[in-house]
Design a protein around this motif. Structure first.
Motif, PDB file in Angstrom:
ATOM      1  N   UNK A 131       8.261 -62.150  69.988  1.00 33.68           N
ATOM      2  CA  UNK A 131       7.708 -63.168  70.902  1.00 33.68           C
ATOM      3  C   UNK A 131       8.844 -63.981  71.528  1.00 33.68           C
ATOM      4  N   UNK A 132       9.839 -64.263  70.711  1.00 37.33           N
ATOM      5  CA  UNK A 132      10.989 -65.013  71.239  1.00 37.33           C
ATOM      6  C   UNK A 132      11.713 -64.189  72.312  1.00 37.33           C
ATOM      7  N   UNK A 133      11.892 -62.889  72.032  1.00 42.19           N
ATOM      8  CA  UNK A 133      12.556 -62.019  73.018  1.00 42.19           C
ATOM      9  C   UNK A 133      11.757 -62.016  74.319  1.00 42.19           C
ATOM     10  N   UNK A 134      10.445 -61.991  74.186  1.00 32.05           N
ATOM     11  CA  UNK A 134       9.584 -61.976  75.383  1.00 32.05           C
ATOM     12  C   UNK A 134       9.749 -63.284  76.176  1.00 32.05           C
ATOM     13  N   UNK A 135       9.685 -64.400  75.458  1.00 35.85           N
ATOM     14  CA  UNK A 135       9.865 -65.714  76.134  1.00 35.85           C
ATOM     15  C   UNK A 135      11.193 -65.757  76.882  1.00 35.85           C
ATOM     16  N   UNK A 136      12.221 -65.169  76.268  1.00 33.94           N
ATOM     17  CA  UNK A 136      13.576 -65.238  76.832  1.00 33.94           C
ATOM     18  C   UNK A 136      13.878 -64.083  77.792  1.00 33.94           C
ATOM     19  N   UNK A 137      12.905 -63.203  77.951  1.00 34.39           N
ATOM     20  CA  UNK A 137      13.019 -62.060  78.871  1.00 34.39           C
ATOM     21  C   UNK A 137      14.167 -61.103  78.486  1.00 34.39           C
ATOM     22  N   UNK A 138      14.317 -60.909  77.185  1.00 34.21           N
ATOM     23  CA  UNK A 138      15.239 -59.859  76.708  1.00 34.21           C
ATOM     24  C   UNK A 138      14.387 -58.585  76.645  1.00 34.21           C
ATOM     25  N   UNK A 139      14.516 -57.743  77.651  1.00 33.18           N
ATOM     26  CA  UNK A 139      13.524 -56.655  77.783  1.00 33.18           C
ATOM     27  C   UNK A 139      13.884 -55.378  77.031  1.00 33.18           C
ATOM     28  N   UNK A 140      15.172 -55.133  76.813  1.00 34.13           N
ATOM     29  CA  UNK A 140      15.542 -53.860  76.181  1.00 34.13           C
ATOM     30  C   UNK A 140      15.537 -53.970  74.662  1.00 34.13           C
ATOM     31  N   UNK A 141      14.791 -53.076  74.010  1.00 37.44           N
ATOM     32  CA  UNK A 141      14.747 -53.113  72.546  1.00 37.44           C
ATOM     33  C   UNK A 141      14.467 -51.732  71.983  1.00 37.44           C
ATOM     34  N   UNK A 142      14.937 -51.514  70.755  1.00 42.73           N
ATOM     35  CA  UNK A 142      14.778 -50.174  70.168  1.00 42.73           C
ATOM     36  C   UNK A 142      13.484 -50.078  69.359  1.00 42.73           C
ATOM     37  N   UNK A 143      13.036 -48.841  69.171  1.00 44.09           N
ATOM     38  CA  UNK A 143      11.800 -48.582  68.435  1.00 44.09           C
ATOM     39  C   UNK A 143      11.951 -47.200  67.791  1.00 44.09           C
ATOM     40  N   UNK A 144      11.379 -47.026  66.574  1.00 44.25           N
ATOM     41  CA  UNK A 144      11.552 -45.699  65.962  1.00 44.25           C
ATOM     42  C   UNK A 144      10.314 -45.176  65.241  1.00 44.25           C
ATOM     43  N   UNK A 145       9.171 -45.871  65.410  1.00 46.66           N
ATOM     44  CA  UNK A 145       7.960 -45.348  64.758  1.00 46.66           C
ATOM     45  C   UNK A 145       6.719 -45.882  65.474  1.00 46.66           C
ATOM     46  N   UNK A 146       5.591 -45.252  65.173  1.00 43.76           N
ATOM     47  CA  UNK A 146       4.390 -45.547  65.965  1.00 43.76           C
ATOM     48  C   UNK A 146       3.851 -46.955  65.704  1.00 43.76           C
ATOM     49  N   UNK A 147       4.060 -47.506  64.478  1.00 41.71           N
ATOM     50  CA  UNK A 147       3.564 -48.868  64.226  1.00 41.71           C
ATOM     51  C   UNK A 147       4.261 -49.860  65.148  1.00 41.71           C
ATOM     52  N   UNK A 148       5.544 -49.609  65.362  1.00 46.01           N
ATOM     53  CA  UNK A 148       6.299 -50.512  66.242  1.00 46.01           C
ATOM     54  C   UNK A 148       5.862 -50.342  67.692  1.00 46.01           C
ATOM     55  N   UNK A 149       5.499 -49.114  68.061  1.00 50.80           N
ATOM     56  CA  UNK A 149       5.015 -48.893  69.429  1.00 50.80           C
ATOM     57  C   UNK A 149       3.722 -49.693  69.634  1.00 50.80           C
ATOM     58  N   UNK A 150       2.807 -49.640  68.644  1.00 55.52           N
ATOM     59  CA  UNK A 150       1.565 -50.428  68.757  1.00 55.52           C
ATOM     60  C   UNK A 150       1.873 -51.922  68.775  1.00 55.52           C
ATOM     61  N   UNK A 151       2.845 -52.314  67.956  1.00 60.07           N
ATOM     62  CA  UNK A 151       3.212 -53.741  67.910  1.00 60.07           C
ATOM     63  C   UNK A 151       3.711 -54.208  69.283  1.00 60.07           C
ATOM     64  N   UNK A 152       4.525 -53.383  69.904  1.00 63.28           N
ATOM     65  CA  UNK A 152       5.051 -53.739  71.233  1.00 63.28           C
ATOM     66  C   UNK A 152       3.924 -53.751  72.255  1.00 63.28           C
ATOM     67  N   UNK A 153       3.006 -52.825  72.115  1.00 62.49           N
ATOM     68  CA  UNK A 153       1.867 -52.772  73.034  1.00 62.49           C
ATOM     69  C   UNK A 153       1.092 -54.093  72.961  1.00 62.49           C
ATOM     70  N   UNK A 154       0.968 -54.613  71.755  1.00 64.25           N
ATOM     71  CA  UNK A 154       0.211 -55.854  71.579  1.00 64.25           C
ATOM     72  C   UNK A 154       1.018 -57.090  71.994  1.00 64.25           C
ATOM     73  N   UNK A 155       2.309 -57.123  71.612  1.00 66.38           N
ATOM     74  CA  UNK A 155       3.052 -58.377  71.762  1.00 66.38           C
ATOM     75  C   UNK A 155       4.063 -58.410  72.900  1.00 66.38           C
ATOM     76  N   UNK A 156       4.503 -57.237  73.346  1.00 65.45           N
ATOM     77  CA  UNK A 156       5.509 -57.268  74.417  1.00 65.45           C
ATOM     78  C   UNK A 156       5.388 -55.989  75.259  1.00 65.45           C
TER      79      UNK A 156
END
Ligand code: PLP
Length: 411
Positions: A131-156
């Protein structure tokens, strides 16, 4: 104020205030002379131990990087040494940054670095950090599993996903193969498809061969896997334009770095000839390892004798150990070479010696078998190349303070 308290101050996010409390930087001509620094600053009376940081060495490392890897934009891995002075110095030189947490983002953003210069390179991030990254517009981030993909879908959902895959070097000081990274062959395509189905953007891929990599071929093996993931992503309809080749570059061995750079350049030319693909890396150790020399003082000594009363070993107790400034020796004990600052050290008779850290724990021993002259309480020992993965891990276990740092720079 110690650089550690400066850091805490920085991450409590009053960075403007921090800027005015930045420690003094001492200037030297030609070369930094540690002996002279010891005299100049009366380090003989040193307690706790002290790091001498040569900021100009960071600049030399950046120039070497730019010469040998001109296509790759380094994003300094803040975890390696998060001293705000070091981070600011690199920020002023124009590097990008790899941050792994909200506090690292705060530190870097607070120094005025724009969010586009940052990759949030942690594939399993707490929601509050996202959420902090989103507020600060840090758009590039790594991901390595499907739970994180869903998390990003929900939060960023507007972030750029960089798929991190595993590709470990056969030889590395600190292998990173177990914890992070999806399997490039079996998992990456599923993540790319899932992201597409959720209308998320995958813009690139990343890997880390392991910190302190000494296998030159490891990078080409990984870049080949990255090429396949790029092709797969493009087939699925992602606009892939970022390749992050991680860290792992040596801190002390420039010849090895040159060999790795040659291998990386050849591999990129073959597999990523299109200059529109932006190539970045996350070097940590490479920049900071050689910048620090730790000066310690012997505060106690013991003679160990055999049954016949003959001297067997000299034991020295110094004011830094594996819970403090030698923190990473716990994970990968490398032998260190203490430097002496005595006039006639070379000619004095030598004795088998053991060097202990200050805590009560018997693990707290500095690795190596040392042959040293008969030293005295109060004598100083210097340890070079102490800039990487030491101070961010150091703790004041047993109440022994972590070292402070003094900063130097060439005129
Ligand atoms: C994701 C990531 N990037 C970069 C680094 C920095 O690696 P090095 O210091 O080997 O360059 C690390 C180290 O652990 C890491 O985990």
């Amino acid at each position: 104020m110690s650089s550690r308290s400066l850091y805490l101050k920085a991450v409590s996010c009053n960075l403007c205030e921090m800027a005015s409390g930045v420690p003094e930087i001492h200037f030297y001509e030609n070369e930094l002379n540690i002996r002279r620094a010891i005299e100049q600053f009366d380090l003989q009376n040193l307690d706790p131990a002290l790091n001498i940081c040569d900021l100009s060495s960071l600049e030399r490392k950046l120039r070497l990087w730019q010469k040998l890897l001109p296509r790759i934009k380094p994003h300094y891995a803040v975890k390696c040494n998060d001293d705000p002075v070091v981070v600011k110095f690199l920020a002023d030189l124009g590097t990008g940054f790899d941050c792994a947490s909200k506090n690292e983002l705060k530190l870097v953003l607070g120094l005025g670095v724009s969010p586009e210069r940052i990759i949030f390179a942690h594939p399993c991030r707490p929601v509050s950090h996202l959420k902090y990254a989103k507020e600060q517009m840090v758009v590039n981030g790594t991901v390595d599993n499907e739970y994180e993909v869903y998390k990003l879908h929900k939060h960023y959902p507007n972030s750029n996903l960089i798929v991190r895959f595993k590709s470990a070097a056969k030889e590395a000081l600190c292998p990173l193969r177990d914890k992070y990274g999806c399997d490039a062959e079996t998992d990456a395509a599923a993540l790319l498809l899932l992201a597409k189905a959720l209308d998320l953007k995958v813009t690139g891929t990343s890997f880390h061969v392991g910190s302190g990599c000494s296998e030159v071929e490891a990078y080409d093996r990984a870049i080949e896997k990255a090429e396949n993931i790029f092709k797969c992503g493009e087939l699925i309809g992602h606009d892939m334009d970022l390749m992050d080749i991680g860290g792992g570059f040596p801190g002390t061995d420039d010849a090895l770095f040159e060999n790795i750079a040659d291998a990386v350049n050849t591999s990129l030319q073959l597999r990523f000839p299109d200059e529109r693909v932006q190539i970045i890396a996350e070097p940590g150790r490479f920049f900071v390892e050689t910048a620090y020399t730790l000066i310690c003082k012997i505060h106690a000594k013991r003679e160990v004798r055999n049954k016949a009363g003959k001297l067997d070993t000299l034991m020295y107790f110094i004011n830094a150990g594996i819970f403090g400034a030698f923190a990473d020796y716990f994970y990968y004990p490398e032998e260190v070479n203490p430097e002496l600052y005595l006039e006639d050290a070379e000619t004095l008779p030598k004795f088998k010696s053991v060097i202990w850290g200050p805590s009560c724990d018997s693990l707290d021993k500095i690795s190596g078998e040392f042959l040293l002259p008969n030293l005295n309480v109060g004598d100083l020992l210097g340890f070079r190349n102490m800039g990487a993965y030491k101070m961010p891990i150091a703790s004041p276990f047993n109440g022994f303070e972590v070292p402070e740092t003094r900063f130097f720079r060439k005129k």
